[in-house]
Scaffold this active site. Structure first.
Site, PDB file in Angstrom:
ATOM      1  N   LYS A 231       0.846  -1.204   0.000  1.00 14.20           N
ATOM      2  CA  LYS A 231       0.000   0.000   0.000  1.00 14.20           C
ATOM      3  C   LYS A 231       0.872   1.241   0.000  1.00 14.20           C
ATOM      4  O   LYS A 231       0.668   2.166  -0.791  1.00 14.20           O
ATOM      5  CB  LYS A 231      -0.869   0.017   1.248  1.00 14.20           C
ATOM      6  CG  LYS A 231      -1.511   1.372   1.572  1.00 14.20           C
ATOM      7  CD  LYS A 231      -2.403   1.356   2.797  1.00 14.20           C
ATOM      8  CE  LYS A 231      -1.693   1.574   4.078  1.00 14.20           C
ATOM      9  NZ  LYS A 231      -1.328   2.957   4.416  1.00 14.20           N
ATOM     10  N   ASN A 232       1.906   1.250   0.851  1.00 14.06           N
ATOM     11  CA  ASN A 232       2.705   2.466   1.025  1.00 14.06           C
ATOM     12  C   ASN A 232       3.719   2.683  -0.084  1.00 14.06           C
ATOM     13  O   ASN A 232       4.471   3.649  -0.049  1.00 14.06           O
ATOM     14  CB  ASN A 232       3.373   2.465   2.409  1.00 14.06           C
ATOM     15  CG  ASN A 232       2.322   2.625   3.501  1.00 14.06           C
ATOM     16  OD1 ASN A 232       1.176   2.960   3.235  1.00 14.06           O
ATOM     17  ND2 ASN A 232       2.717   2.360   4.725  1.00 14.06           N
TER      18      ASN A 232
ATOM     19  N   CYS B  57      -4.853  12.092  13.043  1.00 14.40           N
ATOM     20  CA  CYS B  57      -5.609  10.850  12.833  1.00 14.40           C
ATOM     21  C   CYS B  57      -5.484  10.080  14.146  1.00 14.40           C
ATOM     22  O   CYS B  57      -4.927  10.580  15.111  1.00 14.40           O
ATOM     23  CB  CYS B  57      -5.047  10.068  11.661  1.00 14.40           C
ATOM     24  SG  CYS B  57      -3.461   9.345  12.028  1.00 14.40           S
TER      25      CYS B  57
ATOM     26  N   ARG C 250       0.385  14.247  13.285  1.00 12.92           N
ATOM     27  CA  ARG C 250       0.981  13.975  11.967  1.00 12.92           C
ATOM     28  C   ARG C 250       1.083  15.233  11.096  1.00 12.92           C
ATOM     29  O   ARG C 250       0.475  15.370  10.061  1.00 12.92           O
ATOM     30  CB  ARG C 250       0.199  12.861  11.259  1.00 12.92           C
ATOM     31  CG  ARG C 250       0.207  11.603  12.111  1.00 12.92           C
ATOM     32  CD  ARG C 250      -0.465  10.444  11.465  1.00 12.92           C
ATOM     33  NE  ARG C 250       0.353   9.950  10.334  1.00 12.92           N
ATOM     34  CZ  ARG C 250      -0.086   8.956   9.557  1.00 12.92           C
ATOM     35  NH1 ARG C 250      -1.265   8.441   9.777  1.00 12.92           N
ATOM     36  NH2 ARG C 250       0.645   8.529   8.568  1.00 12.92           N
TER      37      ARG C 250
ATOM     38  N   ASP D 104       4.727   0.170  12.078  1.00 10.49           N
ATOM     39  CA  ASP D 104       3.509  -0.442  11.522  1.00 10.49           C
ATOM     40  C   ASP D 104       3.360  -1.902  11.923  1.00 10.49           C
ATOM     41  O   ASP D 104       2.336  -2.508  11.643  1.00 10.49           O
ATOM     42  CB  ASP D 104       3.507  -0.346   9.990  1.00 10.49           C
ATOM     43  CG  ASP D 104       3.321   1.084   9.543  1.00 10.49           C
ATOM     44  OD1 ASP D 104       3.481   1.355   8.341  1.00 10.49           O
ATOM     45  OD2 ASP D 104       3.042   1.936  10.396  1.00 10.49           O
TER      46      ASP D 104
ATOM     47  N   ARG E  46      -8.528  -0.530   4.566  1.00  8.09           N
ATOM     48  CA  ARG E  46      -7.679   0.546   4.014  1.00  8.09           C
ATOM     49  C   ARG E  46      -6.335  -0.011   3.567  1.00  8.09           C
ATOM     50  O   ARG E  46      -5.725   0.484   2.638  1.00  8.09           O
ATOM     51  CB  ARG E  46      -7.437   1.623   5.076  1.00  8.09           C
ATOM     52  CG  ARG E  46      -8.672   2.394   5.452  1.00  8.09           C
ATOM     53  CD  ARG E  46      -8.334   3.601   6.284  1.00  8.09           C
ATOM     54  NE  ARG E  46      -7.295   4.408   5.631  1.00  8.09           N
ATOM     55  CZ  ARG E  46      -6.915   5.588   6.097  1.00  8.09           C
ATOM     56  NH1 ARG E  46      -7.455   6.073   7.217  1.00  8.09           N
ATOM     57  NH2 ARG E  46      -5.992   6.285   5.482  1.00  8.09           N
TER      58      ARG E  46
END
Ligand code: EPZ
Length: 417
Positions: free
Chosen positions: A23-24, A117, A122, A305, A397
């Site tokens: 994803k990143n 978030c 952030r 993560d 997500r």
């Protein structure tokens, strides 16, 4: 009530599972298509909610996108807008990745300041300081960043801290700047390296990718390219922990083992049996994991993560572990929910003390952020009895069909709408 997952735990997972593309890495790769009027073909884009959000944002900017099989073709022949609106940016902070490319290609950008978030405020001050160093005029108005530059000029930039998307934004902006840019203290995450590979395929001149010192010689324009996105090391780590925490025997394939070396080292310390091949990792869960201390840090250190997922394993360990989260201010959202499943975890600021327990009990729990929801799924797989994980949209997500992958390994897990 939004969809939730129903998990009947206690089944040792067995078999093989392939990871999806990262994803990143997919998110900055999509943003990079803004840098050229020619088509960019990404061969393996994961089907994730965040990818759909980024695709939607690019469309509002003037991109045409088409799925083809596992891939996606993106073309921004001409920009139709330079606005990334609050309602989009507030749902996905990675939208900020359009800032650098818009200023570089179009000369202007209006990007909503990402609010905080679940895991912290952030800010994007490092992105803005770096763009200003490249000659952009930056003003903040009504919650928006307004950036303008007739032509960016190469500069020496040293970020005050290691920032993944900050490095990516600045690298993309510098690719079209006049002259050479030096980014010191650059992020070394594999996703940054993967973006550098895509930009290079598009004609950018980048040296030092994967190190803390990036040198980018600006070019007048970039061309299209075809690129295969790097595998998702966080999904890989999550699936490896799923095998370990259920006392199973799981082989995760399509992995770049180097990208998960800090995670593997820590799991070995916890007594997980590991076999590592060129593109796969086999994990065999110990009857009971050993306690271990862990501190998150930028790559190649232990990734933030994976902190929630490892903590879930440590929660069942024989002994006390200390988890220190150095990247985000509030990344212990999973602790309270794990507590409801029987975990004994005390947090004090950036430190969590985990007192291992022999087992978790299934319970109704609620996801809060992407990786915390993955941790709750892992706890449910190991728990005795039934766990329901609500608000599974957090999971969607960043994980492609996670429940299907786990069910294929024998987990009793179902999505309920
Ligand atoms: C990227 O976020 C990832 N997201 C995150 O993954 C990941 O947790 C994070 O890097 C750290 O590895 C994407 O790549 C899309 P940072 P990013 O800028 O770039 C502070 C997931 O679960 N900071 O490296 O937003 C910041 O507040 C997500 O997939 C500033 O102070 O993270 C944080 O404390 C979650 N000013 C720290 O630096 C800035 O200008 C690291 O942030 C930028 C960052």
């Amino acid at each position: 009530m939004p969809a939730w997952l129903e998990i009947d735990g206690g089944v040792p997972l067995r078999g093989q599972v392939a990871v999806s593309a990262a994803k990143n890495a997919a998110l900055p790769a999509l943003a990079a298509a803004l840098l050229t009027s020619e088509p960019v073909h990404l061969e393996n884009v994961p089907a994730l909610a965040d990818v759909a959000t980024m695709a939607g944002l690019l469309e509002t900017l003037g991109a045409s996108l088409a799925r083809d099989g596992a891939g996606m073709r993106v073309r921004v022949e001409r920009l139709r807008s330079d606005l990334a609106p609050y309602e989009l940016v507030s749902t996905m902070r990675a939208s900020v990745l359009v800032l650098g490319p818009l200023v570089a290609r179009h000369g202007s950008a209006r990007v909503a300041l990402p609010g905080g978030c679940a895991i912290g405020p952030r800010p994007i001050d490092q992105h803005l300081k770096g763009l200003a160093r490249l000659g952009a005029e930056i003003v903040i108005e009504n919650g928006y960043v307004i950036a303008r530059a007739s032509r960016l000029k190469g500069a020496r930039i040293t970020t005050d801290l290691v920032t993944v998307t900050g490095t990516e934004n600045l690298m993309m902006a510098a690719a079209l700047a006049e002259g050479t840019t030096l980014i010191e203290n650059a992020a070394r995450e594999p996703e940054v390296d993967d973006l550098a590979a895509l930009l290079t395929a598009m004609g950018a001149r980048i040296h030092g990718a994967g190190t803390t010192r990036l040198e980018i010689e600006g070019v007048p324009e970039l061309a299209g390219a075809t690129h295969r996105i790097v595998p998702d090391r966080i999904e890989a780590g999550t699936l490896i922990v799923a095998g370990a925490i259920t006392g199973g025997d799981v082989t995760v394939t399509g992995v770049v083992p180097d990208h998960v070396s800090a995670v593997l080292a820590k799991l070995e310390e916890c007594g997980v049996g590991l076999e590592v091949g060129p593109t796969w990792v086999r994990a065999r869960g110990p009857a009971r994991p050993q306690a271990a201390d862990v501190t998150t840090s930028p790559y190649p250190g232990f990734p933030t993560d994976m902190q929630a997922q490892l903590m879930t394993l440590l929660g069942l360990a024989d002994g006390q572990s200390r988890v220190t989260e150095t990247i985000f201010e509030n990344r212990f959202m999973h602790v309270a929910e794990l507590g409801r499943m029987g975990a004994r975890i005390e947090t004090d600021g950036a430190i969590a003390i985990v007192q291992g327990v022999p087992g978790y009990q299934g319970a109704p729990v609620m996801a809060s952020d992407l990786r915390a929801s993955a941790a709750l799924v892992l706890a449910g797989l190991a728990a005795r009895g039934r766990t329901t994980v609500a608000r599974v949209y957090h999971l969607d997500r960043g994980y492609e069909r996670l429940e299907a992958k786990l069910a294929a390994l024998g987990a009793r897990i179902e999505r309920r709408a």
